[in-house]
Write a protein that holds these residues in place. Structure first.
Motif, PDB file in Angstrom:
ATOM      1  N   GLU A 481       0.805  -1.218   0.000  1.00  0.00           N
ATOM      2  CA  GLU A 481       0.000   0.000   0.000  1.00  0.00           C
ATOM      3  C   GLU A 481       0.843   1.277   0.000  1.00  0.00           C
ATOM      4  O   GLU A 481       0.340   2.350   0.313  1.00  0.00           O
ATOM      5  CB  GLU A 481      -1.001   0.001   1.164  1.00  0.00           C
ATOM      6  N   TYR A 482       2.111   1.155  -0.331  1.00  0.00           N
ATOM      7  CA  TYR A 482       2.988   2.324  -0.427  1.00  0.00           C
ATOM      8  C   TYR A 482       3.789   2.253  -1.719  1.00  0.00           C
ATOM      9  O   TYR A 482       4.028   1.169  -2.265  1.00  0.00           O
ATOM     10  CB  TYR A 482       3.997   2.367   0.732  1.00  0.00           C
ATOM     11  N   ARG A 487       8.885   5.566  -0.026  1.00  0.00           N
ATOM     12  CA  ARG A 487       8.641   5.639   1.412  1.00  0.00           C
ATOM     13  C   ARG A 487       9.900   5.313   2.206  1.00  0.00           C
ATOM     14  O   ARG A 487      10.207   5.953   3.213  1.00  0.00           O
ATOM     15  CB  ARG A 487       7.514   4.672   1.799  1.00  0.00           C
ATOM     16  N   TYR A 498       6.216  11.150   4.926  1.00  0.00           N
ATOM     17  CA  TYR A 498       5.793  10.331   3.789  1.00  0.00           C
ATOM     18  C   TYR A 498       4.950  11.170   2.823  1.00  0.00           C
ATOM     19  O   TYR A 498       3.735  11.011   2.713  1.00  0.00           O
ATOM     20  CB  TYR A 498       5.016   9.109   4.260  1.00  0.00           C
ATOM     21  N   GLU A 500       3.189  12.022  -0.157  1.00  0.00           N
ATOM     22  CA  GLU A 500       2.571  11.466  -1.363  1.00  0.00           C
ATOM     23  C   GLU A 500       3.086  10.068  -1.741  1.00  0.00           C
ATOM     24  O   GLU A 500       3.018   9.680  -2.901  1.00  0.00           O
ATOM     25  CB  GLU A 500       2.770  12.416  -2.564  1.00  0.00           C
ATOM     26  N   SER A 501       3.569   9.317  -0.772  1.00  0.00           N
ATOM     27  CA  SER A 501       4.059   7.967  -1.088  1.00  0.00           C
ATOM     28  C   SER A 501       3.074   6.874  -0.674  1.00  0.00           C
ATOM     29  O   SER A 501       3.338   5.695  -0.932  1.00  0.00           O
ATOM     30  CB  SER A 501       5.414   7.719  -0.421  1.00  0.00           C
ATOM     31  N   TYR A 502       1.975   7.240  -0.039  1.00  0.00           N
ATOM     32  CA  TYR A 502       0.973   6.235   0.308  1.00  0.00           C
ATOM     33  C   TYR A 502       0.057   6.014  -0.888  1.00  0.00           C
ATOM     34  O   TYR A 502      -0.446   6.969  -1.487  1.00  0.00           O
ATOM     35  CB  TYR A 502       0.146   6.674   1.521  1.00  0.00           C
ATOM     36  N   SER A 503      -0.162   4.762  -1.244  1.00  0.00           N
ATOM     37  CA  SER A 503      -0.992   4.442  -2.403  1.00  0.00           C
ATOM     38  C   SER A 503      -2.466   4.439  -1.999  1.00  0.00           C
ATOM     39  O   SER A 503      -3.052   3.397  -1.704  1.00  0.00           O
ATOM     40  CB  SER A 503      -0.590   3.077  -2.980  1.00  0.00           C
ATOM     41  N   ASP A 504      -3.061   5.602  -1.991  1.00  0.00           N
ATOM     42  CA  ASP A 504      -4.458   5.734  -1.599  1.00  0.00           C
ATOM     43  C   ASP A 504      -5.375   5.294  -2.746  1.00  0.00           C
ATOM     44  O   ASP A 504      -4.972   5.271  -3.906  1.00  0.00           O
ATOM     45  CB  ASP A 504      -4.748   7.194  -1.245  1.00  0.00           C
ATOM     46  N   SER A 505      -6.576   4.907  -2.407  1.00  0.00           N
ATOM     47  CA  SER A 505      -7.614   4.568  -3.390  1.00  0.00           C
ATOM     48  C   SER A 505      -7.181   3.456  -4.342  1.00  0.00           C
ATOM     49  O   SER A 505      -7.346   3.544  -5.562  1.00  0.00           O
ATOM     50  CB  SER A 505      -8.017   5.816  -4.192  1.00  0.00           C
ATOM     51  N   LEU A 506      -6.597   2.412  -3.774  1.00  0.00           N
ATOM     52  CA  LEU A 506      -6.174   1.286  -4.601  1.00  0.00           C
ATOM     53  C   LEU A 506      -7.387   0.531  -5.136  1.00  0.00           C
ATOM     54  O   LEU A 506      -8.408   0.407  -4.456  1.00  0.00           O
ATOM     55  CB  LEU A 506      -5.316   0.326  -3.781  1.00  0.00           C
ATOM     56  N   LYS A 551       3.575  -3.657   5.549  1.00  0.00           N
ATOM     57  CA  LYS A 551       3.515  -2.335   4.943  1.00  0.00           C
ATOM     58  C   LYS A 551       4.815  -1.557   5.053  1.00  0.00           C
ATOM     59  O   LYS A 551       5.167  -0.791   4.155  1.00  0.00           O
ATOM     60  CB  LYS A 551       2.377  -1.526   5.569  1.00  0.00           C
TER      61      LYS A 551
END
Length: 587
Positions: A481-482, A487, A498, A500-506, A551
């Motif tokens: 998820e990153y 990250r 962190y 903008e390195s979290y993969s949101d809305s996968l 994670k």
């Protein structure tokens, strides 16, 4: 000879060159070529050039790269003008950086409109001048056949690379006579493939006299063909020297060899980097002393003499000064070294003290990793995948990021052309189309794209390509998820900010795969890992596996940016140089 259209000349030239597959996407500026391909298919049936319709031009170039690297044949791409050509630039640059033979045919607006900002016009030759070995704008159909043959010669000889042929639409329609040219003798491009005998003899003398030698191998050995890898194995056997490799050279020496130290460089092994640092002789073969290998240049292998063997004259002395420079094809040079060594009846050197030191560095067990049992460690997932598939000698492609480095560290490669990854450019989105190209070139092979959940989305539309052509490609996603490598750098260098390195809305990768006609599998716990992999392998069609991994796991060992190649952060406690008492005693 009867006159033919430029499009027909192009297709006939490709046929004469033995081209079997073209990866492409149609558009107005290449419709005459697509019509010629259609007529060629109707006339030649199963012997016709096969066209693979991708869903994005960047994917066409990566698929051609994967095809080239898995088969040893040049990859061929066909795209339209303007955005078709500009979308291909990333893959063209990737092929240049990683020395992949590829010919990219681009459409162009009619010659009368060039320079007028016509619809879908772009200066393709100008744009690609610095990311190709050579490029052409063909304005005369009478020249087209010769240009195509010359382009393939340039792409495949010397240091391989991409060549672009830009063909205006009116040239595709205009007619001329075509005659298959004889052997290509370019006036200025004549790469040196055979080394001078005296230089080979000097290299052998230096290797025989060394007390702490190391063979530093790169992708040039893979590009030189399977025979080059066989000769490397023989050179390692008769000299007893340890062998390390760049990311691009994995598989040239079997990972099971006791002389194999693992990959070197930023995420290389402790033993490989320290052996490079303490060697008294480095024999670099088909490698270019990339910054990811050397670390801080003023601290790189300070006491080692260096032999540099490379077919690209410009790579020698470009970064690291060589004591002995040999311009030659890697395979031919290694073969000559073996012949000279044997003809002089050199005994196998006594390197026992050197190997004792290497065993000390190996005792650090730098690739070990912690496991809690509650979550899947990404390293464990790679090792489980390797154990389940090694008997089938799969072709592995990757995207770019942590998963790529974990695959390089923990998946053992026993042969060349089984490891396809983006090295020099580090292109996210490479792995899936490369797997498609590899599968097209090797229909019976097991092809697996090891991916990250961020990278796979860069060209995820190519799921449709695999479905259309019934390709049993497997995708194995390490989903943390990153954007994991970003990250990790943010954690180590930017105090865990962190940004903008979290993969949101996968997306739900299982449902997404099923929407494209793939089988989807999700693995969430360690006790599901082996069964999930077995389920993937049992399915005879394309499969996407969403493997949920820890994670915040980091990829170690690691050399921080700007550090020396021995200033390594290890997994044990993420500090430099950690080793147990046994290892200290051996060192």
């Amino acid at each position: 000879m009867t006159e033919k259209s430029g499009a027909d000349i192009l297709v006939e030239a490709l046929t004469d060159l033995g081209v079997e597959v073209v990866f492409g996407y149609p558009g107005g500026a290449v419709l005459p070529i697509y019509d010629a391909l259609f007529k060629n298919g109707a006339a030649r049936g199963d012997r016709a050039i096969r066209h693979i319709l991708v869903r994005h031009e960047q994917a066409a170039t990566h698929a051609a790269e994967g095809y080239a690297r898995a088969t040893g044949k040049p990859g061929v791409v066909l795209v339209t003008s303007g955005p078709g050509a500009t979308n291909a630039v990333t893959g063209i640059t990737d092929a240049l950086m990683d020395s992949i033979p590829m010919v990219v045919i681009t459409g162009q607006v009619p010659t009368t409109l060039i320079g007028s900002d016509a619809f879908q016009e772009a200066d393709t030759v100008g744009i690609t001048r610095h990311c190709t070995k050579h490029n052409y704008l063909v304005k005369d159909p009478a020249r087209l056949g010769d240009v195509v043959h010359e382009a393939f010669h340039i792409a495949t000889s010397g240091r391989p690379g991409p060549v672009v042929i830009d063909i205006p639409k009116d040239v595709q329609v205009a007619t001329a006579k075509y005659r298959k040219p004889g052997p290509i003798q370019h006036k200025t491009y004549r790469p040196q493939v055979k080394a001078e005998r005296s230089l080979i003899e000097a290299a052998v003398d230096m290797l025989a006299a060394a007390e702490r030698p190391i063979l530093y191998t790169g992708g040039g050995i893979i590009n030189a063909g399977p025979a080059a890898s066989q000769m490397l194995r023989e050179l390692a056997r008769i000299t007893g020297a340890p062998v390390t490799s760049t990311l691009m050279g994995l598989g040239a020496l079997p990972a099971s060899s006791p002389q194999w130290l693992g990959m070197l460089g930023m995420h290389g092994t402790y033993e490989a980097n320290h052996a490079m640092n303490q060697a008294d002789l480095i024999v670099a073969i088909g490698a270019r002393f990339d910054d990811r290998v050397t670390g801080r240049l003023d601290a790189f292998a300070p006491n080692a003499r260096k032999i540099h063997i490379d077919i690209d004259r410009s790579s020698i002395n470009k970064i690291v000064r060589a004591d002995l420079s040999i311009v030659a094809d890697a395979g031919r040079a290694i073969e000559d070294m073996v012949l000279v060594w044997k003809s002089r009846q050199h005994p196998k050197p006594d390197l026992s003290e050197w190997w004792r030191r290497i065993d000390g560095w190996r005792a650090v067990r730098c690739l070990d990793f912690p496991e809690s049992g509650a979550e899947i460690m990404p390293q464990r997932a790679i090792r489980a995948l390797y154990e389940a598939t090694k008997a089938r000698a799969p072709i592995i492609t990757t995207e770019v990021g942590q998963h790529q480095m974990w695959a390089a560290q923990h998946f053992g490669f026993e042969a060349p052309n089984k490891w396809l990854t983006s090295g020099g450019l580090g292109t996210m989105g490479y792995g899936l189309p490369a797997a498609i190209g590899a599968q097209i070139g090797n229909p019976g092979a097991l092809v697996i794209d090891i991916a990250g959940e961020a990278s796979i989305q860069m060209n995820i539309q190519e799921l449709a390509t695999a479905t259309q052509y019934r390709l049993p490609v497997k995708i194995f996603i390490l989903n943390n998820e990153y954007m994991g490598m970003v990250r990790q750098w943010q954690e180590l260098t930017y105090e865990s900010r962190y940004a903008e390195s979290y993969s949101d809305s996968l997306p739900d990768f299982v449902k997404l795969g099923e929407a494209y006609g793939w089988k989807g599998i999700r693995i969430e716990r360690p006790d599901q890992l082996d069964a999930g992999i077995a389920d993937m392998l049992a399915h005879d069609g394309p499969v996407i596996v969403d493997c949920m991994v820890a994670k915040l796991a980091n990829c170690f060992p690691m050399i921080p940016s700007g550090a020396a190649h021995t200033d390594m952060i290890l997994q044990a406690n993420e500090v430099s140089g950690t080793m147990d008492d046994e290892a200290k005693a051996l060192v």
